[in-house]
Design a protein around this motif. Structure first.
Motif, short mmCIF file in Angstrom:
data_model
loop_
_atom_site.label_atom_id
_atom_site.label_comp_id
_atom_site.label_asym_id
_atom_site.label_seq_id
_atom_site.Cartn_x
_atom_site.Cartn_y
_atom_site.Cartn_z
N TYR A 1 -53.93 -30.31 93.29
CA TYR A 1 -54.48 -29.24 92.11
C TYR A 1 -54.46 -27.90 92.73
N GLY A 2 -53.21 -27.22 92.85
CA GLY A 2 -52.79 -25.97 93.32
C GLY A 2 -51.55 -25.92 93.77
N PRO A 3 -51.13 -24.65 94.19
CA PRO A 3 -49.98 -24.72 94.60
C PRO A 3 -49.92 -25.42 96.21
N LEU A 4 -48.59 -25.58 96.37
CA LEU A 4 -48.46 -26.41 97.86
C LEU A 4 -47.90 -25.36 98.83
N PRO A 5 -48.89 -25.02 99.67
CA PRO A 5 -48.37 -23.86 100.83
C PRO A 5 -47.52 -24.81 101.68
N LEU A 6 -46.33 -23.60 102.17
CA LEU A 6 -45.18 -24.31 102.71
C LEU A 6 -45.52 -24.45 104.15
N ASP A 7 -46.97 -23.87 104.65
CA ASP A 7 -46.91 -24.50 105.94
C ASP A 7 -47.46 -25.71 106.16
N ALA A 8 -47.66 -26.51 105.34
CA ALA A 8 -48.16 -27.85 105.12
C ALA A 8 -46.92 -28.83 105.10
N VAL A 9 -45.96 -28.23 104.89
CA VAL A 9 -44.61 -29.34 104.93
C VAL A 9 -44.15 -29.58 106.34
N ARG A 10 -43.89 -30.80 106.54
CA ARG A 10 -43.39 -31.24 107.94
C ARG A 10 -41.64 -31.62 107.89
N SER A 11 -41.50 -31.79 106.83
CA SER A 11 -39.83 -31.95 106.71
C SER A 11 -39.47 -31.93 105.42
N VAL A 12 -37.98 -31.68 105.34
CA VAL A 12 -37.33 -31.56 103.96
C VAL A 12 -36.02 -32.05 104.23
N ALA A 13 -35.69 -33.10 103.51
CA ALA A 13 -34.39 -33.98 103.76
C ALA A 13 -33.67 -34.16 102.51
N ALA A 14 -32.22 -33.92 102.26
CA ALA A 14 -31.53 -34.49 101.12
C ALA A 14 -31.59 -36.05 100.99
N ILE A 15 -31.74 -36.20 99.84
CA ILE A 15 -31.75 -37.75 99.55
C ILE A 15 -30.34 -38.29 99.23
N PRO A 16 -29.61 -39.03 99.95
CA PRO A 16 -28.21 -39.56 99.59
C PRO A 16 -28.41 -40.61 98.31
N THR A 17 -27.39 -40.55 97.76
CA THR A 17 -27.30 -41.64 96.67
C THR A 17 -26.05 -42.65 97.01
N SER A 18 -26.04 -43.65 96.49
CA SER A 18 -25.23 -44.73 96.80
C SER A 18 -24.18 -44.53 95.43
N ALA A 19 -23.04 -45.50 95.40
CA ALA A 19 -21.83 -45.19 94.42
C ALA A 19 -22.79 -45.68 92.89
N LEU B 1 -56.12 -32.02 97.06
CA LEU B 1 -55.40 -33.54 97.15
C LEU B 1 -56.34 -34.45 96.52
N LEU B 2 -56.10 -34.88 95.48
CA LEU B 2 -56.86 -36.27 94.90
C LEU B 2 -55.89 -37.36 94.58
N TYR B 3 -56.37 -38.55 94.95
CA TYR B 3 -55.78 -39.74 94.74
C TYR B 3 -56.23 -40.19 93.26
N GLU B 4 -55.66 -40.30 92.21
CA GLU B 4 -55.90 -40.86 90.90
C GLU B 4 -54.98 -41.92 90.28
#
Length: 126
Positions: free
Chosen positions: A93-111, A78-81
């Motif tokens: 730079y590489g695949p995201l290992p799912l064990d690094a995921v802390r949460s997954v949430a739906a993003i609501p939209t307004s009207a 993970l680099l900051y560019e």
């Protein structure tokens, strides 16, 4: 290239279409969205950047998920560019290992189609 998060935040965020994320879950790894694959890295945002990322790149799109990822678990891949306006954006730079995921949430939209991140950003800087 900056190897560490200049803000010291523990989390980075990925906006992903639900169908793409569910494919990743089934595969056990997230290789990236088409834009990530084309660019050679997975684009992430910090909590301060994610709203603008949604506005610029996902306007009007529904059924999106906000994936919060433990930045430290990604290590030196993970680099900051520099990106838009000179801001430093996290790139993996590489695949995201799912064990690094802390949460997954739906993003609501307004009207009006805007994405609402209220209560979704887990770090204190949000």
């Amino acid at each position: 290239m900056a190897p560490a998060d200049p803000t010291g935040a523990d989390l980075v965020y990925k906006i992903a279409p639900r169908a793409l994320w569910e494919e990743a879950r089934a595969a056990g790894v997230f290789a990236g969205a088409p834009v990530d694959l084309a660019d050679g890295f997975i684009h992430f945002s910090t909590s301060a950047q994610v709203r603008e990322t949604a506005r610029r790149h996902f306007a009007g799109q529904k059924d999106l998920l906000l994936v919060a990822v433990d930045a430290r678990a990604l290590g030196p891949a993970l680099l900051y560019e520099p990106s838009r306006g000179g801001d430093l954006f996290p790139h993996l730079y590489g695949p995201l290992p799912l064990d690094a995921v802390r949460s997954v949430a739906a993003i609501p939209t307004s009207a009006d189609g805007a994405h609402d991140f209220t209560g979704l950003l887990l770090d204190a800087s949000a």
